[in-house]
Design a protein around this motif. Structure first.
Motif, short mmCIF file in Angstrom:
data_model
loop_
_atom_site.label_atom_id
_atom_site.label_comp_id
_atom_site.label_asym_id
_atom_site.label_seq_id
_atom_site.Cartn_x
_atom_site.Cartn_y
_atom_site.Cartn_z
N TYR A 89 -10.93 -11.88 14.34
CA TYR A 89 -11.64 -10.90 13.52
C TYR A 89 -11.23 -11.00 12.06
O TYR A 89 -10.11 -11.37 11.75
CB TYR A 89 -11.33 -9.47 13.99
N ARG A 90 -12.16 -10.60 11.18
CA ARG A 90 -11.87 -10.52 9.75
C ARG A 90 -11.70 -9.08 9.29
O ARG A 90 -11.12 -8.83 8.25
CB ARG A 90 -12.98 -11.18 8.93
N ARG A 91 -12.19 -8.12 10.07
CA ARG A 91 -12.06 -6.71 9.71
C ARG A 91 -10.66 -6.21 10.06
O ARG A 91 -10.20 -6.36 11.19
CB ARG A 91 -13.11 -5.89 10.45
N ARG B 47 -1.24 -1.64 7.98
CA ARG B 47 -2.24 -1.82 6.94
C ARG B 47 -1.59 -1.64 5.58
O ARG B 47 -0.90 -0.65 5.34
CB ARG B 47 -3.37 -0.82 7.13
N LYS C 166 -10.16 -4.05 13.34
CA LYS C 166 -10.23 -4.83 14.59
C LYS C 166 -9.00 -5.73 14.73
O LYS C 166 -8.51 -5.96 15.84
CB LYS C 166 -11.51 -5.68 14.62
N GLN C 167 -8.50 -6.26 13.61
CA GLN C 167 -7.30 -7.09 13.66
C GLN C 167 -6.12 -6.28 14.18
O GLN C 167 -5.40 -6.72 15.07
CB GLN C 167 -6.98 -7.64 12.26
N ASN D 18 -5.68 -2.63 1.93
CA ASN D 18 -6.45 -2.67 3.18
C ASN D 18 -6.28 -3.98 3.96
O ASN D 18 -6.95 -4.18 4.96
CB ASN D 18 -7.93 -2.38 2.93
#
Length: 78
Positions: A22-24, A41, A27-28, A45
């Motif tokens: 994932y890139r988001r 985080r 979701k990561q 972000n």
């Protein structure tokens, strides 16, 4: 252990994408936590994962709860 000291202390963004798929960031983090890898985080972000947690994982919390022995009580005769 010396090889660990030669590398960056945290994973790069591309390494995290390869690991999670994932890139988001949301979701990561979700995927990493399901693997038992702590992730945070950052203020920008992006996701912070310490490299040592990938090399020496502690294990997923769900797995640890399921690994407990299944004990039965022993009834005593009077």
């Amino acid at each position: 252990m010396a090889a660990v000291l030669d590398q960056q202390i945290d994973l790069t963004e591309e390494e995290i994408v390869r690991m999670t798929g994932y890139r988001r960031p949301g979701k990561q983090i979700e995927t990493l936590k399901s693997l038992g890898i702590p992730a945070r985080r950052r203020p920008d972000n992006s996701v912070l994962v310490m490299r040592v947690h990938c090399i020496y994982p502690v294990g997923a919390p769900e797995r640890a709860a399921n690994d407990r022995p299944k004990l039965k009580s022993i009834s005593r005769k009077k």
